[in-house]
Design a protein around this motif. Structure first.
Motif, PDB file in Angstrom:
ATOM      1  N   LEU A 192     -42.021 -31.669  32.754  1.00  0.00           N
ATOM      2  CA  LEU A 192     -42.193 -30.780  33.939  1.00  0.00           C
ATOM      3  C   LEU A 192     -43.818 -31.080  34.249  1.00  0.00           C
ATOM      4  CD1 LEU A 192     -40.625 -27.487  32.809  1.00  0.00           C
ATOM      5  CD2 LEU A 192     -40.262 -28.958  34.905  1.00  0.00           C
ATOM      6  N   SER A 193     -44.283 -30.794  35.524  1.00  0.00           N
ATOM      7  CA  SER A 193     -45.755 -31.164  36.096  1.00  0.00           C
ATOM      8  C   SER A 193     -46.184 -29.986  36.765  1.00  0.00           C
ATOM      9  CB  SER A 193     -46.102 -32.350  36.638  1.00  0.00           C
ATOM     10  OG  SER A 193     -47.370 -32.363  37.301  1.00  0.00           O
ATOM     11  N   GLU A 194     -47.358 -29.546  36.514  1.00  0.00           N
ATOM     12  CA  GLU A 194     -47.938 -28.305  37.242  1.00  0.00           C
ATOM     13  C   GLU A 194     -48.263 -28.935  38.531  1.00  0.00           C
ATOM     14  OE1 GLU A 194     -50.386 -25.334  35.064  1.00  0.00           O
ATOM     15  OE2 GLU A 194     -50.421 -27.009  33.630  1.00  0.00           O
ATOM     16  N   GLN A 195     -48.278 -30.105  39.028  1.00  0.00           N
ATOM     17  CA  GLN A 195     -48.588 -30.608  40.235  1.00  0.00           C
ATOM     18  C   GLN A 195     -47.457 -30.673  40.974  1.00  0.00           C
ATOM     19  OE1 GLN A 195     -50.438 -31.875  37.473  1.00  0.00           O
ATOM     20  NE2 GLN A 195     -51.709 -30.367  38.373  1.00  0.00           N
ATOM     21  N   THR A 196     -46.248 -30.499  40.551  1.00  0.00           N
ATOM     22  CA  THR A 196     -44.882 -30.740  41.301  1.00  0.00           C
ATOM     23  C   THR A 196     -45.002 -29.791  42.335  1.00  0.00           C
ATOM     24  OG1 THR A 196     -43.567 -30.994  39.380  1.00  0.00           O
ATOM     25  CG2 THR A 196     -42.374 -30.543  41.212  1.00  0.00           C
ATOM     26  N   PRO A 197     -44.873 -30.442  43.643  1.00  0.00           N
ATOM     27  CA  PRO A 197     -45.238 -29.742  44.982  1.00  0.00           C
ATOM     28  C   PRO A 197     -44.020 -28.764  45.405  1.00  0.00           C
ATOM     29  CG  PRO A 197     -44.696 -32.073  45.531  1.00  0.00           C
ATOM     30  CD  PRO A 197     -44.744 -31.887  43.980  1.00  0.00           C
ATOM     31  N   ASP A 198     -42.747 -29.250  45.095  1.00  0.00           N
ATOM     32  CA  ASP A 198     -41.576 -28.331  45.349  1.00  0.00           C
ATOM     33  C   ASP A 198     -40.704 -27.855  44.240  1.00  0.00           C
ATOM     34  OD1 ASP A 198     -39.655 -27.608  47.121  1.00  0.00           O
ATOM     35  OD2 ASP A 198     -39.287 -29.462  47.776  1.00  0.00           O
ATOM     36  N   TYR A 199     -39.655 -27.483  44.422  1.00  0.00           N
ATOM     37  CA  TYR A 199     -38.568 -26.688  43.679  1.00  0.00           C
ATOM     38  C   TYR A 199     -38.234 -27.968  42.250  1.00  0.00           C
ATOM     39  CZ  TYR A 199     -33.956 -25.700  41.526  1.00  0.00           C
ATOM     40  OH  TYR A 199     -33.266 -25.427  40.575  1.00  0.00           O
ATOM     41  N   ALA A 200     -38.125 -27.191  41.278  1.00  0.00           N
ATOM     42  CA  ALA A 200     -37.769 -28.023  40.043  1.00  0.00           C
ATOM     43  C   ALA A 200     -36.799 -26.844  39.147  1.00  0.00           C
ATOM     44  CB  ALA A 200     -38.826 -28.625  39.175  1.00  0.00           C
ATOM     45  N   ARG A 201     -35.814 -27.689  38.742  1.00  0.00           N
ATOM     46  CA  ARG A 201     -35.091 -26.827  37.524  1.00  0.00           C
ATOM     47  C   ARG A 201     -35.841 -27.167  36.288  1.00  0.00           C
ATOM     48  NH1 ARG A 201     -31.292 -22.420  37.483  1.00  0.00           N
ATOM     49  NH2 ARG A 201     -30.564 -22.328  35.444  1.00  0.00           N
ATOM     50  N   ALA A 202     -36.341 -26.069  35.641  1.00  0.00           N
ATOM     51  CA  ALA A 202     -37.199 -26.287  34.399  1.00  0.00           C
ATOM     52  C   ALA A 202     -36.323 -25.730  33.252  1.00  0.00           C
ATOM     53  CB  ALA A 202     -38.312 -25.441  34.622  1.00  0.00           C
ATOM     54  N   THR A 203     -36.619 -26.848  32.454  1.00  0.00           N
ATOM     55  CA  THR A 203     -35.945 -26.746  30.863  1.00  0.00           C
ATOM     56  C   THR A 203     -37.123 -26.833  29.877  1.00  0.00           C
ATOM     57  OG1 THR A 203     -33.810 -27.206  31.775  1.00  0.00           O
ATOM     58  CG2 THR A 203     -34.112 -26.871  29.426  1.00  0.00           C
ATOM     59  N   ILE A 204     -37.290 -25.796  29.125  1.00  0.00           N
ATOM     60  CA  ILE A 204     -38.408 -25.999  27.886  1.00  0.00           C
ATOM     61  C   ILE A 204     -38.017 -25.584  26.786  1.00  0.00           C
ATOM     62  CG2 ILE A 204     -40.466 -25.015  27.371  1.00  0.00           C
ATOM     63  CD1 ILE A 204     -40.883 -24.183  30.253  1.00  0.00           C
ATOM     64  N   TRP A 205     -38.217 -26.474  25.646  1.00  0.00           N
ATOM     65  CA  TRP A 205     -37.873 -26.477  24.611  1.00  0.00           C
ATOM     66  C   TRP A 205     -39.192 -26.225  23.727  1.00  0.00           C
ATOM     67  CZ3 TRP A 205     -33.971 -26.341  21.143  1.00  0.00           C
ATOM     68  CH2 TRP A 205     -34.059 -26.494  19.896  1.00  0.00           C
ATOM     69  N   ALA A 206     -39.287 -24.882  23.189  1.00  0.00           N
ATOM     70  CA  ALA A 206     -40.498 -24.515  22.679  1.00  0.00           C
ATOM     71  C   ALA A 206     -40.367 -23.912  21.012  1.00  0.00           C
ATOM     72  CB  ALA A 206     -41.015 -23.408  23.394  1.00  0.00           C
ATOM     73  N   LYS A 207     -41.169 -24.148  20.201  1.00  0.00           N
ATOM     74  CA  LYS A 207     -41.043 -23.990  18.646  1.00  0.00           C
ATOM     75  C   LYS A 207     -41.928 -22.708  18.374  1.00  0.00           C
ATOM     76  CE  LYS A 207     -41.991 -26.070  14.108  1.00  0.00           C
ATOM     77  NZ  LYS A 207     -42.243 -27.024  13.472  1.00  0.00           N
ATOM     78  N   LYS A 208     -41.384 -21.730  17.450  1.00  0.00           N
ATOM     79  CA  LYS A 208     -42.117 -20.512  17.180  1.00  0.00           C
ATOM     80  C   LYS A 208     -42.957 -21.148  15.898  1.00  0.00           C
ATOM     81  CE  LYS A 208     -41.773 -16.064  15.007  1.00  0.00           C
ATOM     82  NZ  LYS A 208     -40.811 -15.080  14.657  1.00  0.00           N
ATOM     83  N   VAL A 209     -44.424 -20.939  16.088  1.00  0.00           N
ATOM     84  CA  VAL A 209     -45.356 -21.486  15.062  1.00  0.00           C
ATOM     85  C   VAL A 209     -46.044 -20.173  14.299  1.00  0.00           C
ATOM     86  CG1 VAL A 209     -45.548 -23.470  16.146  1.00  0.00           C
ATOM     87  CG2 VAL A 209     -47.100 -21.639  16.641  1.00  0.00           C
TER      88      VAL A 209
END
Length: 270
Positions: A253-270
């Motif tokens: 993913l990019s914060e510069q993406t100008p249009d719609y995106a289906r976002a999937t995020i894999w995040a770890k609890k630290v």
């Protein structure tokens, strides 16, 4: 006749008739295989509905717990759970309920992040969901967050619909197992780019199997977060973002993406 029963039963049935895609489920299973070396995980799915995601996770060998506020959707999940011993489901309100603790993975998919039903401030509800996901995980556990990410430009294009549109994505009429038929129409969809709030009026028109009509209108709203906001909520909840995926590909993913995106995020609890 209990009109609320008829209406909720019809919606649960119609939703499952409409929401049949499997690409998101396949991708979640792929991420789990790659990020956990294929080992079975103890998974919590938030707002599991009829089990569209939970059932395949259990069939893949994971131990799955799902909860949802809608008893009519849960009944569908319960029916599909027959002969699958490694899945349980229960009714709970995600905002007020304790999600439990000690899970390996929390799955927040099916676009739940922008489909929360709540009377509280919407952005605060989204932040609350992410905080509760962290609390439900053991240290080192992970969350899969899968949702529609819009830029301002795509949100304006997608949500500003002053005319009539279909609640379930089209103008089809749906019929449930009890013979109830009908549609849900959306009117006056308006997106405010300052608040990033979308508001609308939902109009449900049903015809029961004995010819009685059920008509009701309700106001709805949702908050469309920026990617920066989502990243901030994850950070505040104690998550480290390990991988992001754009449109079910390995592209980040990019914060510069100008249009719609289906976002999937894999995040770890630290």
């Amino acid at each position: 006749m209990n009109k609320q029963f008829i209406a909720k039963h019809w919606y649960a049935s119609s939703y499952e008739q409409f929401e049949k895609q499997t690409n998101d489920v396949d991708f979640i299973l792929k991420v789990l295989r790659e990020q956990t070396d294929g080992t079975p995980q103890n998974i919590l799915e938030v707002a599991c509905g009829g089990g569209r995601i939970s059932i395949p996770l259990a069939q893949a060998g994971h131990k799955v717990t799902g909860f949802d506020a809608d008893e009519f959707m849960l009944l569908r999940c319960y029916r599909r759970m027959i002969d699958i011993p490694n899945i349980t489901c229960y009714q709970a309100d995600a905002i007020s309920a304790d999600w439990g603790t000690g899970f390996d993975v929390v799955v927040m998919a099916g676009n739940i992040l922008i489909n929360i039903e709540t009377d509280m401030n919407y952005a605060e509800a989204q932040r609350t969901f992410i905080g509760k996901a962290a609390a439900a995980l053991h240290s080192g556990g992970h969350m899969i967050l899968d949702y529609d990410q819009h830029s301002d430009a795509s949100a304006v294009k997608f949500f500003n619909r002053l005319g009539e549109s279909g609640r379930l994505g089209d103008n089809s009429e749906y019929v449930d197992e009890l013979g109830t038929s009908g549609k849900i129409k959306i009117y006056g969809n308006v997106y405010d780019p300052v608040t990033r709030i979308c508001t609308w009026v939902s109009h449900r028109d049903l015809l029961t199997n004995n010819g009685e009509r059920i008509i009701e209108s309700t106001m709805g709203y949702k908050h469309i977060p920026t990617l920066t906001q989502v990243f901030g909520w994850l950070n505040d909840a104690g998550f480290l973002i390990e991988r992001t995926y754009c449109n079910y590909t390995d592209e980040p993913l990019s914060e510069q993406t100008p249009d719609y995106a289906r976002a999937t995020i894999w995040a770890k609890k630290v």
